[in-house]
Design an enzyme around this catalytic site. Structure first.
Site, PDB file in Angstrom:
ATOM      1  N   ASP A 360       0.797  -1.219   0.000  1.00  0.00           N
ATOM      2  CA  ASP A 360       0.000   0.000   0.000  1.00  0.00           C
ATOM      3  C   ASP A 360       0.834   1.275   0.000  1.00  0.00           C
ATOM      4  O   ASP A 360       0.361   2.314  -0.431  1.00  0.00           O
ATOM      5  CB  ASP A 360      -0.978  -0.012   1.178  1.00  0.00           C
ATOM      6  CG  ASP A 360      -2.078  -1.051   0.977  1.00  0.00           C
ATOM      7  OD1 ASP A 360      -2.449  -1.305  -0.184  1.00  0.00           O
ATOM      8  OD2 ASP A 360      -2.564  -1.601   1.961  1.00  0.00           O
ATOM      9  N   TYR A 444      -9.631  -0.910   2.851  1.00  0.00           N
ATOM     10  CA  TYR A 444      -8.983  -1.056   4.149  1.00  0.00           C
ATOM     11  C   TYR A 444      -8.557   0.264   4.732  1.00  0.00           C
ATOM     12  O   TYR A 444      -8.263   1.209   4.026  1.00  0.00           O
ATOM     13  CB  TYR A 444      -7.745  -1.941   3.983  1.00  0.00           C
ATOM     14  CG  TYR A 444      -7.763  -3.155   4.879  1.00  0.00           C
ATOM     15  CD1 TYR A 444      -8.790  -4.075   4.773  1.00  0.00           C
ATOM     16  CD2 TYR A 444      -6.778  -3.375   5.809  1.00  0.00           C
ATOM     17  CE1 TYR A 444      -8.816  -5.193   5.597  1.00  0.00           C
ATOM     18  CE2 TYR A 444      -6.791  -4.494   6.624  1.00  0.00           C
ATOM     19  CZ  TYR A 444      -7.818  -5.396   6.510  1.00  0.00           C
ATOM     20  OH  TYR A 444      -7.834  -6.497   7.323  1.00  0.00           O
TER      21      TYR A 444
END
Lengths: 763, 763
Positions: A360, A444
């Site tokens: 990420d 998320y």
């Protein structure tokens, strides 16, 4: 292993000659940049005008009309050999030598796969380097691209044709989560020819909103995954193919069938059947103000002082929050601290899930994905917000408001002792200073914090929350165990996955007022690990001398092992292994031992993917809880600089191996500059309780002084646990507490209102 | 292994015939006991009058004039087979069958080593059993005894003679820390004959107060350890011998030499050179009151309800705080939860340190050592205090005021998701309810808490603080590494030691409204562990079918192993092993899996002492992170009922072995009643930072639902993270937050005063 990181400083660039500042700027001359309002501190995050200056310089290096998509414009920090003397001089109250400010720029030419990495010298307004990236080096994704991909897919006839086969209810809203494609080295035949995963592409997962509630834009689409996964070229927006997902227990892909209704599962409060009404407000109040100060050290950089700590806070596109120049009581501790990388590989081995592995930070960016915390009401108490500025695709500055929140919190008792002879209890509370940032990466959320305390501990905490990335599973399998995930809702599988975080610790520990520098001007530190080991004992021995030192078998001692070899190291809970950063040329005044900070690292299950898999090759840090490397410029990210569709071969594992190949040893005397990479994480076996949004899973690394101070550093915390200071409220009625056997009434919600002694007007 | 626990119910008692209720009470008839004001709930801790009744009954069983020293008078809980139906009926609103109330009594005859264990039936006022304890079964210590020992030693000529050799400064105050003697099986020749460690004795460590500050009763004597360690019989107060301590690097004992001056190291605030002045007050305010209710379920027992949780709180001499009958949303979770034992063995193999191994619950008592928390100001916010009543040596009730505090705390974000498409952030905070108790055991403090949260997690937290148990080391060795400890102050060695905690979990998990009972009427639960294991993968294979399921080497799955054999089990961070308590006859409505609670257990280094050592034999729980046994009445304490100078052979290791010897298996279907014992702890390698009082070292076990609920149990937490509710204070000046590039001023301590919107009168 074929990947190869091309150095940013390379001037070679086939097909594109980097332009020097003397070249004519085709996009017009640079605008007048106002003089900086602050001294241009070398660690100050880029300002809006420096971002503009950078993009103008890059645009000017290309023929007029070239359409450029900026991906990253961020501070290129000076080399440590240059910056360390600057910081030492600055702290000594001297005037440091000026250091040129530089920006690091990644951009692509729109509509192409050509990605460039450039360095702009902001001080003398030149482009110092500008090079096309090599194979397997792809730019990160960004919001603009993701939005474009979503729109293109919805409009694509091939995608529409597959969706049509589902015979979805009239008015169904499709929602698309684009994902990095990952790597598998596999060739696919497509309409437009052969496609390898060396092309930058995206894989997308399709969902629908609850058809009964299609107009609710915050309906949780993760409860309605669809078995369709298009692959798209984000540069050309060409749909390369549409994968159909396996929805059974094995890898068989069934022809698409009409969608069957199923219930929704919403997280928004207005969709809940009922909400709790019995959770009373809890306020954190600091009637005399907060205990910290914030001052700018540059236009965007902030210097924070709190309880003998001082440190500089930066913010960039990739890592988000970065700490520099961390001191405690004027003693140098850490040169630089940041979350360096993150990897989230999934367990499902079936195509196309086998490529699901998010990085990420490198694929997206903890900075650019950072939440506006003020809007979210993410902190409690008296909060200071730090804002950032990053770039958009056009190279214009983008304000990132309130990306870091700073506040104090109580952390329970800090230390206590009661002398049972006098019955005097001395108790102080532990106070913490929290710097928190939150990133949203599609489904998320990560809540990431540095936490300082009054005992000179510094912790790094990660909380995982948000929504599980879900995939469809046949409704009739809902009551059958699934090998690769948990069924969290009818028709919804949440795959097993691992979260790996890599915290980069660049230490400069010393108990002097300045770091002790090695010949390379880096701080002299050493890394060791300690273990408790039993003394030899042989209960069967007839030899009276065998157990002389340990006659009863109860003895143990401490064994210290220096880390001399760069590489990966494991925890060992069975031997109580503790890693330590030491200042070997300093001496604790009480016991002469080298002052240090120890690392409390929660154990993690190392990556389960096979060493020959791309998951494993790419996440170079996910196999060991600790990596130790020698400091080298540019080695900032544990999985390499470009993680998107990376092939491995760059990152801590490779750097440590290169050091070993060079037979470079770390010097036990700390003559080298070790960098410590701490990996920690979560093995996420989803629970039904994790859906439709998961309660935080928290994990924390703690850096704690060990023989660094001569006594408890919190000993001078003013005995604050006194009622006059705490303003606590006793809920027992007068005279009841302490009297046993009294009949007490039910204590209801009306108890414990504001303490009248402290908040007279409100009791 | 020769020890053998004599059952409490044994009527055989050589030399003393237990008296029935019909016998004439030599000390006079039982007094009139007033009728209980509450229904005599079988789980209600003993009341003051029941304690008096018990001691009167015991006294009455002896000839008049017999001097009795009461050690324990505590509730004897009913058998589970009797109590479980009671609790089920109670919850169902039915009238449960009455259960006789009984007390468990341990006492000795003053001046002797004769110790007795008795059961008094309080309902019918009879002594049901009364038996002398067998060999190696000794009573716990108590405050009265410790004070007497200290005084006797100070007056003893042998001790005075040794102290005289130190030629201490005029007016020096000696301070004595009595310790349990431990066990080593060694015979010593003494003036009065031969002495084995089967005699109940105490070893004592001597200290002095700072001679410059002798009149300060809270001067930290642990900075001045003396090399003298007398051994005393606490029953007769006879000094058996005076050991001289080794103070070098080996076990050589030097003749006592005159004391050399050294500096003090005080923890009391008035002795500090300076105190911090920059830590501003932080208040926790609940303007609408607290969210929990407390009601009595008996005179001393408290029923707490908070956020769908409800449970009963008890308090006893040994375990202190105990939870019973824990439910969430009316679903049964735990029948009984308590800290069952604690062991702290030290590393120093030299006589007499080789016997240093404290069992603070069994040797002393977490209840009787519990702090008065109100006096210590140990909690913040709106606090409810629970008090207890225990016994003194004479059998009279002793009020234990404010031994448990109950309060709420904020625990950061509970869950959050931002939909990046709409930018709507939904965020709730995690709220916790804390039940805290603190015990002081001589030098050390333990802060022990049960922590409930809004996501249905239940945690048990232990914080170690207080003062290290120190020993003298030669001043000239201060700068030499010591094999058995850390020099934390000139002349002061803090030995390495381990802390083991054993949390006993007696589950009754079920998603029905009542526990599902086995034929033995215990709850049907099963214990398993889960691990993540890679799918088979052979990158070298030429066989195309070899990797069919896992073609890219990325796949892994979950393996569940039922625990069928009672015994000790280890964590396995490398395989991500997670232990779970399951309700195998229930089914999660979403995915059909058995509802469960998983255990997050921090890894510990198992006991380092050799398996044949007494440390290891005695701490039957300290070798594995998990023990699983079959439920049996009376098996409450992991290291056995009598730990003081125990010899081992009783506790979880022995119970599990006995089960295995009987070939008793745990039933995978949960037909048995498993009890889970979770061991966790600290390997304490002292730091200079841990002296003169140590900052808390915290460790936490978490019980977390896993497929127990059908979705996030905190989904209905009212979206509370709104400014109207939180009353947070933004410290940035109006218009600044979110605007980058503005010049901000230094934010000083005056920032962050009370939010005027919420606390208008104070801004």
């Amino acid at each position: 292993m074929t990947a190869n990181t091309k150095e940013a400083t390379s001037k070679e660039e086939p097909g594109h000659a980097p332009l020097s500042v003397a070249n004519t700027a085709s996009n017009g001359p640079p605008p007048d940049v106002p003089p900086p309002a602050y001294q241009s501190h070398p660690l100050g995050p880029l300002t809006a005008s420096e971002i503009t200056q950078s993009s103008i310089r890059i645009k000017a290096s290309w023929p007029s009309g070239t359409e450029i998509h900026f991906k990253i414009i961020t501070l290129l920090e000076p080399a440590k050999a240059q910056l360390m003397p600057y910081l030492v001089a600055e702290r000594a109250g001297q005037t440091p030598l000026d250091i040129d400010r530089r920006s690091f720029v990644v951009y692509s030419l729109r509509g192409t796969h050509n990605v460039y990495e450039a360095v702009v010298n902001l001080t003398n307004n030149t482009v110092e380097s500008n090079a096309k990236l090599g194979p397997f080096q792809h730019a990160n994704s960004d919001g603009e691209e993701i939005m474009a991909v979503e729109q293109a897919l919805l409009a694509d006839p091939k995608v529409q044709a597959e969706i049509a086969k589902l015979k979805l209810p009239e008015g169904t809203q499709i929602v698309i989560d684009p994902w990095g494609y990952g790597s598998d080295g596999i060739k696919h035949e497509t309409e437009s020819g052969k496609f390898y995963d060396d092309l930058r592409v995206m894989q997308c997962f399709l969902y629908m909103r609850d058809p009964e509630n299609s107009s609710e834009p915050d309906s949780c689409h993760y409860a309605f995954p669809l078995p369709i996964s298009p692959v798209i070229d984000p540069a050309t927006l060409e749909v390369i193919r549409v994968d159909i997902l396996p929805t059974g227990l094995d890898d068989k892909v069934e022809p698409l069938k009409p969608w069957q209704p199923r219930p929704p599962n919403e997280y928004i409060p207005e969709a809940q059947a009922s909400l709790r009404t019995d959770l009373k407000p809890l306020h954190v109040v600091q009637p005399e103000g907060v205990s910290f100060t914030v001052e700018p050290f540059s236009e965007m950089g902030r210097l924070i002082r709190w309880q003998k700590w001082d440190f500089k806070v930066g913010f960039n596109q990739r890592e988000g929050m970065v700490l520099y120049d961390v001191h405690y009581d004027n003693k140098p501790l850490f040169y630089r601290l940041s979350l360096s990388d993150m990897a989230i590989p999934y367990s499902d081995p079936r195509h196309p899930f086998h490529r699901k592995a998010a990085f990420d930070l490198g694929d997206a960016g903890a900075g650019i994905m950072a939440n506006n915390l003020k809007l979210g009401c993410d902190c409690l108490g008296s909060i200071y917000y730090i804002s950032g500025v990053l770039t958009d695709g056009s190279g214009s500055p983008v304000n990132m408001p309130n990306v870091i929140c700073v506040h104090e919190q109580d952390a329970g008792i800090g230390w206590k002792h009661t002398n049972y002879r006098t019955n005097r209890a001395v108790v102080t509370r532990q106070r913490e200073l929290v710097l928190q940032t939150i990133l949203t990466v599609s489904n998320y959320e990560y809540i990431l914090s540095f936490v300082f305390n009054t005992s000179a501990d510094l912790a790094y905490e990660a909380r995982a929350t948000g929504v599980l990335s879900t995939q469809p599973v046949d409704l009739e399998l809902s009551h059958t165990p699934h090998p690769y995930g948990t069924i969290v809702h009818p028709g919804v599988l949440a795959g097993y996955h691992q979260h790996f975080f890599s915290l980069r610790i660049d230490p400069m520990l010393s108990t002097s007022s300045a770091p002790i520098l090695s010949p390379s001007t880096g701080p002299r530190n050493a890394i060791v690990y300690e273990e408790c080991v039993p003394l030899p004992f042989d209960p069967q021995s007839k030899d009276p001398s065998a157990n002389t030192q340990n006659p009863h078998g109860t003895g143990y001692t401490l064994r210290t092992t220096p880390i001399l070899e760069p590489g990966g190291y494991d925890l060992s809970p069975q031997t109580g292994r503790v890693f330590k950063i030491l200042s070997p040329s300093s001496h604790n005044p009480i016991n002469n031992s080298p002052p240090g900070y120890k690392l409390h690292i929660p154990p993690m299950q190392p990556m389960l993917a096979h060493p020959s898999s791309f998951h494993h090759k790419r996440a170079e840090f996910a196999d060991h809880s600790v990596y130790v490397t020698k400091y080298r410029e540019g080695e900032l990210y544990a999985g390499g600089k470009y993680t998107n569709q990376s092939r491995g071969g760059t990152g801590v594992r490779s750097w440590a191996a290169a050091d070993r190949n060079r037979r470079d040893k770390l010097d036990a005397e700390g003559g080298d500059e070790p960098v410590v990479w701490v990996q920690f994480g979560l093995q996420h076996v989803p629970r039904t309780e994790d859906f439709p949004v998961m309660p935080v899973e928290t994990t924390r690394v703690v850096l704690r002084p060990a023989n660094f101070f001569d006594r408890n550093p919190a000993i001078d915390v003013r005995e604050p646990s006194r009622q006059e200071v705490n303003c606590s409220v006793g809920l027992n009625r007068e005279g009841e507490a302490g009297s046993s056997g009294k009949h007490e009434q039910v204590l209801g919600g009306e108890g414990g209102k504001l303490a009248s002694v402290c908040y007279g007007g409100h009791a």
